[in-house]
Design a protein around this motif. Structure first.
Motif: not given
Length: 306
Positions: A89-115
């Motif tokens: 929440m409030g992290w304005q960069r992509l999180i590197p793949e090596y970090i994503l893979e280190s999380y057992k259940y994943g990393i979740f964030g927020f994004h949206g638009s009108c669609g």
């Protein structure tokens, strides 16, 4: 060290979410944020230090000196610890793949638009939604992968963008939805029942990156378009701006004033009159009342913003 719940972020909205999770949901084990030295080369609108919050709730904190987290210190930290669930929440960069893979259940964030995702991928989606005059925003809580804003949706909530909203009030609505969605995610996590929906019938559409220079006002635009720009980039963002001669005027708050009064003897961008210290500016199709501005020059009747 095994960290069950991590929060990634560096903004006032991150601060709010950490407070909410700690006081209402679960114990946070780790905060990942940026060292304040990063601000020298990166513009982070709404930045807020999370050090005092980490101390208050006895949460471990990792402050990266590289916002991309490709540096040796970041790699060492994430490769030598274990992680279960991440919330961004409030992290304005992509999180590197090596970090994503280190999380057992994943990393979740927020994004949206009108669609619906993948429509509205990219940068500054809420700013663009206001600027474009959209009337709704679909807030997605989704699982990160190596691409940006992929449609790996855990859940979403839709809210209104009305004529009175600014980017700041949308952040309030965004926080309300985020709290609800995080509650759902943590409940699913505790029950080992996190489900991700990847099927979509929508198409890719990307928002372009916005910078401070993109707040410059073009007085060839109509009143509504200028109004949407002003409210779409107001505080905590850099603001909409114009120039009187060579001096910058940042407009923090302005509203449509009148469409029918005959101001044809003035040029677009010219100050028609001033009431209670608030200038009325002529536009192509009407006028704007400037409620708040910032400049070393005082706007006077006859001043021309360009």
């Amino acid at each position: 060290m095994n960290y069950k719940i991590t929060v990634f972020g560096a903004k006032d909205t991150t601060y709010e979410i950490i407070e909410y999770i700690e006081n209402n949901l679960e114990k946070i084990d780790l905060i990942v944020t940026i060292d304040e030295a990063v601000l020298e080369n990166s513009n982070v609108a709404g930045f807020k230090s999370l050090k005092t919050l980490a101390q208050k709730y006895h949460i471990d904190i990792f402050e990266t000196k590289d916002y991309t987290m490709q540096d040796d210190a970041s790699r060492s930290f994430f490769e030598n610890n274990e992680f279960e669930l991440g919330i961004s929440m409030g992290w304005q960069r992509l999180i590197p793949e090596y970090i994503l893979e280190s999380y057992k259940y994943g990393i979740f964030g927020f994004h949206g638009s009108c669609g619906y995702l993948p429509y509205g991928r990219g940068r500054s989606p809420m700013n663009w939604s206001v600027i474009n005059g959209d009337s709704r925003f679909i807030m997605n809580l989704f699982q990160y992968d190596k691409a940006a804003d992929s449609p790996n949706v855990f859940d979403n909530i839709m809210f209104e963008i009305n004529d009175f909203d600014t980017i700041r009030t949308l952040q309030y609505k965004n926080l309300l939805c985020a709290k609800d969605l995080i509650s759902r995610l943590l409940k699913a996590y505790k029950n080992n029942a996190i489900m991700i929906k990847t099927e979509t019938h929508d198409f890719d559409f990307w928002y372009k990156k916005r910078g401070a220079k993109d707040g410059k006002i073009d007085f060839r635009l109509k009143t509504r378009e200028i109004y949407n720009l002003v409210r779409g980039v107001t505080k905590p963002f850099p603001g909409a701006f114009a120039y009187v001669n060579e001096e910058k005027v940042t407009i923090w708050n302005a509203v449509p004033f009148d469409q029918l009064l005959d101001f044809s003897r003035y040029c677009p961008g010219e100050v028609v009159d001033i009431f209670d210290g608030k200038p009325v500016i002529r536009t192509i199709d009407g006028s704007l009342l400037i409620n708040e501005y910032e400049s070393i020059v005082e706007l006077m009747q006859g001043s021309i913003l360009k």
